[in-house]
Write a protein that holds these residues in place. Structure first.
Motif, PDB file in Angstrom:
ATOM      1  N   LEU A  11     -14.693   9.826 -25.400  1.00 36.32           N
ATOM      2  CA  LEU A  11     -15.792   8.855 -25.385  1.00 36.32           C
ATOM      3  C   LEU A  11     -16.890   9.350 -26.319  1.00 36.32           C
ATOM      4  O   LEU A  11     -17.468  10.414 -26.086  1.00 36.32           O
ATOM      5  CB  LEU A  11     -16.343   8.679 -23.974  1.00 36.32           C
ATOM      6  CG  LEU A  11     -17.591   7.806 -23.826  1.00 36.32           C
ATOM      7  CD1 LEU A  11     -17.287   6.363 -24.240  1.00 36.32           C
ATOM      8  CD2 LEU A  11     -18.099   7.840 -22.380  1.00 36.32           C
ATOM      9  N   ILE A  21     -18.192   2.582 -19.375  1.00 38.12           N
ATOM     10  CA  ILE A  21     -16.766   2.827 -19.612  1.00 38.12           C
ATOM     11  C   ILE A  21     -16.319   4.062 -18.835  1.00 38.12           C
ATOM     12  O   ILE A  21     -15.265   4.068 -18.187  1.00 38.12           O
ATOM     13  CB  ILE A  21     -16.492   2.998 -21.120  1.00 38.12           C
ATOM     14  CG1 ILE A  21     -16.659   1.651 -21.834  1.00 38.12           C
ATOM     15  CG2 ILE A  21     -15.080   3.543 -21.360  1.00 38.12           C
ATOM     16  CD1 ILE A  21     -16.607   1.743 -23.346  1.00 38.12           C
ATOM     17  N   PHE A  69     -12.906   5.900 -27.074  1.00 35.21           N
ATOM     18  CA  PHE A  69     -13.849   4.794 -27.171  1.00 35.21           C
ATOM     19  C   PHE A  69     -15.039   5.246 -28.014  1.00 35.21           C
ATOM     20  O   PHE A  69     -15.561   6.347 -27.823  1.00 35.21           O
ATOM     21  CB  PHE A  69     -14.359   4.375 -25.788  1.00 35.21           C
ATOM     22  CG  PHE A  69     -13.362   3.639 -24.948  1.00 35.21           C
ATOM     23  CD1 PHE A  69     -13.172   2.274 -25.097  1.00 35.21           C
ATOM     24  CD2 PHE A  69     -12.602   4.312 -23.996  1.00 35.21           C
ATOM     25  CE1 PHE A  69     -12.264   1.584 -24.315  1.00 35.21           C
ATOM     26  CE2 PHE A  69     -11.684   3.640 -23.203  1.00 35.21           C
ATOM     27  CZ  PHE A  69     -11.512   2.273 -23.361  1.00 35.21           C
ATOM     28  N   ALA A  71     -18.714   4.092 -28.541  1.00 37.55           N
ATOM     29  CA  ALA A  71     -19.734   3.210 -27.977  1.00 37.55           C
ATOM     30  C   ALA A  71     -21.105   3.656 -28.464  1.00 37.55           C
ATOM     31  O   ALA A  71     -21.966   4.071 -27.684  1.00 37.55           O
ATOM     32  CB  ALA A  71     -19.660   3.233 -26.453  1.00 37.55           C
ATOM     33  N   THR A  96     -16.963  -0.512 -29.657  1.00 40.79           N
ATOM     34  CA  THR A  96     -17.591  -1.511 -28.789  1.00 40.79           C
ATOM     35  C   THR A  96     -18.738  -2.250 -29.483  1.00 40.79           C
ATOM     36  O   THR A  96     -19.595  -2.832 -28.823  1.00 40.79           O
ATOM     37  CB  THR A  96     -18.137  -0.847 -27.503  1.00 40.79           C
ATOM     38  OG1 THR A  96     -19.200   0.057 -27.856  1.00 40.79           O
ATOM     39  CG2 THR A  96     -17.046  -0.085 -26.761  1.00 40.79           C
ATOM     40  N   PRO A 122     -17.204  -5.293 -25.532  1.00 41.57           N
ATOM     41  CA  PRO A 122     -17.351  -5.799 -24.167  1.00 41.57           C
ATOM     42  C   PRO A 122     -18.527  -6.764 -24.099  1.00 41.57           C
ATOM     43  O   PRO A 122     -19.625  -6.428 -24.537  1.00 41.57           O
ATOM     44  CB  PRO A 122     -17.614  -4.531 -23.344  1.00 41.57           C
ATOM     45  CG  PRO A 122     -18.250  -3.590 -24.319  1.00 41.57           C
ATOM     46  CD  PRO A 122     -17.680  -3.911 -25.673  1.00 41.57           C
ATOM     47  N   ILE A 139     -17.876  -3.358 -17.129  1.00 44.93           N
ATOM     48  CA  ILE A 139     -16.565  -3.436 -17.769  1.00 44.93           C
ATOM     49  C   ILE A 139     -15.566  -4.214 -16.918  1.00 44.93           C
ATOM     50  O   ILE A 139     -14.839  -5.083 -17.415  1.00 44.93           O
ATOM     51  CB  ILE A 139     -16.011  -2.020 -18.042  1.00 44.93           C
ATOM     52  CG1 ILE A 139     -17.013  -1.204 -18.886  1.00 44.93           C
ATOM     53  CG2 ILE A 139     -14.652  -2.095 -18.715  1.00 44.93           C
ATOM     54  CD1 ILE A 139     -17.324  -1.807 -20.238  1.00 44.93           C
ATOM     55  N   PHE A 144     -13.664  -8.522 -22.458  1.00 46.43           N
ATOM     56  CA  PHE A 144     -13.688  -7.465 -23.474  1.00 46.43           C
ATOM     57  C   PHE A 144     -12.916  -8.032 -24.665  1.00 46.43           C
ATOM     58  O   PHE A 144     -11.698  -8.190 -24.605  1.00 46.43           O
ATOM     59  CB  PHE A 144     -13.034  -6.189 -22.962  1.00 46.43           C
ATOM     60  CG  PHE A 144     -13.400  -4.952 -23.740  1.00 46.43           C
ATOM     61  CD1 PHE A 144     -13.073  -4.819 -25.081  1.00 46.43           C
ATOM     62  CD2 PHE A 144     -14.080  -3.913 -23.121  1.00 46.43           C
ATOM     63  CE1 PHE A 144     -13.410  -3.683 -25.799  1.00 46.43           C
ATOM     64  CE2 PHE A 144     -14.430  -2.763 -23.830  1.00 46.43           C
ATOM     65  CZ  PHE A 144     -14.093  -2.648 -25.166  1.00 46.43           C
ATOM     66  N   LEU A 164      -7.481  -1.407 -21.349  1.00 48.88           N
ATOM     67  CA  LEU A 164      -8.615  -2.212 -20.884  1.00 48.88           C
ATOM     68  C   LEU A 164      -8.264  -2.995 -19.620  1.00 48.88           C
ATOM     69  O   LEU A 164      -9.093  -3.141 -18.716  1.00 48.88           O
ATOM     70  CB  LEU A 164      -9.065  -3.156 -21.995  1.00 48.88           C
ATOM     71  CG  LEU A 164      -9.679  -2.444 -23.207  1.00 48.88           C
ATOM     72  CD1 LEU A 164      -9.861  -3.403 -24.368  1.00 48.88           C
ATOM     73  CD2 LEU A 164     -11.003  -1.790 -22.837  1.00 48.88           C
ATOM     74  N   LEU A 167      -8.549  -0.896 -16.702  1.00 46.37           N
ATOM     75  CA  LEU A 167      -9.941  -0.755 -16.275  1.00 46.37           C
ATOM     76  C   LEU A 167     -10.475  -2.010 -15.590  1.00 46.37           C
ATOM     77  O   LEU A 167     -11.612  -2.029 -15.122  1.00 46.37           O
ATOM     78  CB  LEU A 167     -10.826  -0.418 -17.486  1.00 46.37           C
ATOM     79  CG  LEU A 167     -10.527   0.901 -18.195  1.00 46.37           C
ATOM     80  CD1 LEU A 167     -11.556   1.153 -19.286  1.00 46.37           C
ATOM     81  CD2 LEU A 167     -10.482   2.060 -17.219  1.00 46.37           C
TER      82      LEU A 167
END
Length: 282
Positions: A11, A21, A69, A71, A96, A122, A139, A144, A164, A167
């Motif tokens: 991340l 996330i 990810f 972000a 993102t 998202p 999320i 998304f 995704l 999640l």
């Protein structure tokens, strides 16, 4: 695709979206290791400490991740994605950012192999920023959007969708230009209006401004730096949306100047019906 395929996740970015996330990962794939990197070591530590298997690290520590990810603010995403893809391996990279076309174009121009990059966004968030406001609900059960480029490998897109959906996100696919047009009208223009409207919040009348003003202008309390990046990144889509909006404003103002209220009333009733339908769908 089973959850165990995602055993190690990276991340980059520990703000509101990154923190959310991480929270969703902690709820849905708690046994996976999470490596968090952020320009603010404090934010990275905050997010990592709240994940069952979280730790902080650098890009090099993510080389063997199953997925990463990104972000971070829109302006920094292309360079970060390029650096992560350059690590090699078969790591999936998902961003993102709120404006997709410019990111996709920048990655293509870089010459890096982008087969493992799946652009995403998202449709969540809000005025509040920072990891302290993060929640998995930003999320989970929210749209998304994925905007695969011509370079995106089908296997990478399938893997991104599986992650995704694990999640709990509702995955939607569209091209980058369609996404940017939608967000220009649905998010970027409303924020632009809020920032412009805030000019009327002068000190001498501040206490008298009613709830309608405060409600519409409240989005000007969002992060100015983040929104400056977004406005610039989606400037073409925003300009088109703004031009359409200006014409609509002029039309309604002209109707208000007519001797009879028929056209104005019909227009306002149509607008109300659209918003009522929007609220009923929520």
């Amino acid at each position: 695709m089973e959850k165990r395929i995602f055993q190690r996740i990276g991340l980059v970015g520990a703000g509101l979206i990154g923190g959310s996330i991480a929270a969703a990962l902690g709820r849905r794939i708690a046994d996976a290791a999470l490596i968090v990197h952020d320009a603010s070591p404090g934010n990275a530590a905050y997010v990592a400490e709240r994940h069952p298997n979280g730790s902080t690290g650098q890009f090099a520590d993510m080389a063997d991740c199953d997925a990463i990810f990104v972000a971070t603010p829109v302006a920094s995403i292309p360079g970060q994605v390029e650096a992560l893809l350059a690590l090699g391996g078969d790591t999936l990279v998902i961003d993102t950012g709120s404006a997709k076309a410019e990111i996709v174009s920048a990655i293509a121009a870089s010459g890096v192999d982008a087969a493992r990059f799946v652009p995403g966004h998202p449709l969540a968030g809000g005025i509040s920023t920072g990891p302290g406001h993060s929640t998995p609900d930003i999320i989970t059960a929210r749209p998304f959007v994925l905007t695969p480029s011509e370079a995106t490998a089908p296997a990478a897109l399938t893997k991104a969708r599986a992650l995704l959906e694990t999640l709990g996100a509702h995955v939607v696919e569209m091209d980058a230009e369609a996404h940017d047009q939608l967000l220009a009208r649905g998010s970027h223009l409303p924020h632009l209006i809020a920032f412009a409207l805030a000019e009327f919040a002068e000190e001498e009348v501040r206490d008298l401004l009613p709830a309608s003003f405060r409600g519409i202008s409240s989005y000007a309390a969002s992060d100015p730096r983040m929104w400056a990046d977004i406005f610039r990144a989606n400037r073409e889509g925003l300009a088109e949306a703004l031009e359409t909006f200006k014409k609509r404003l002029d039309l309604i103002a002209a109707m208000a100047d007519e001797p009879t209220p028929g056209n104005l009333l019909e227009t306002l009733e149509t607008a109300k019906a659209r918003i009522d339908a929007l609220e009923n769908d929520a």
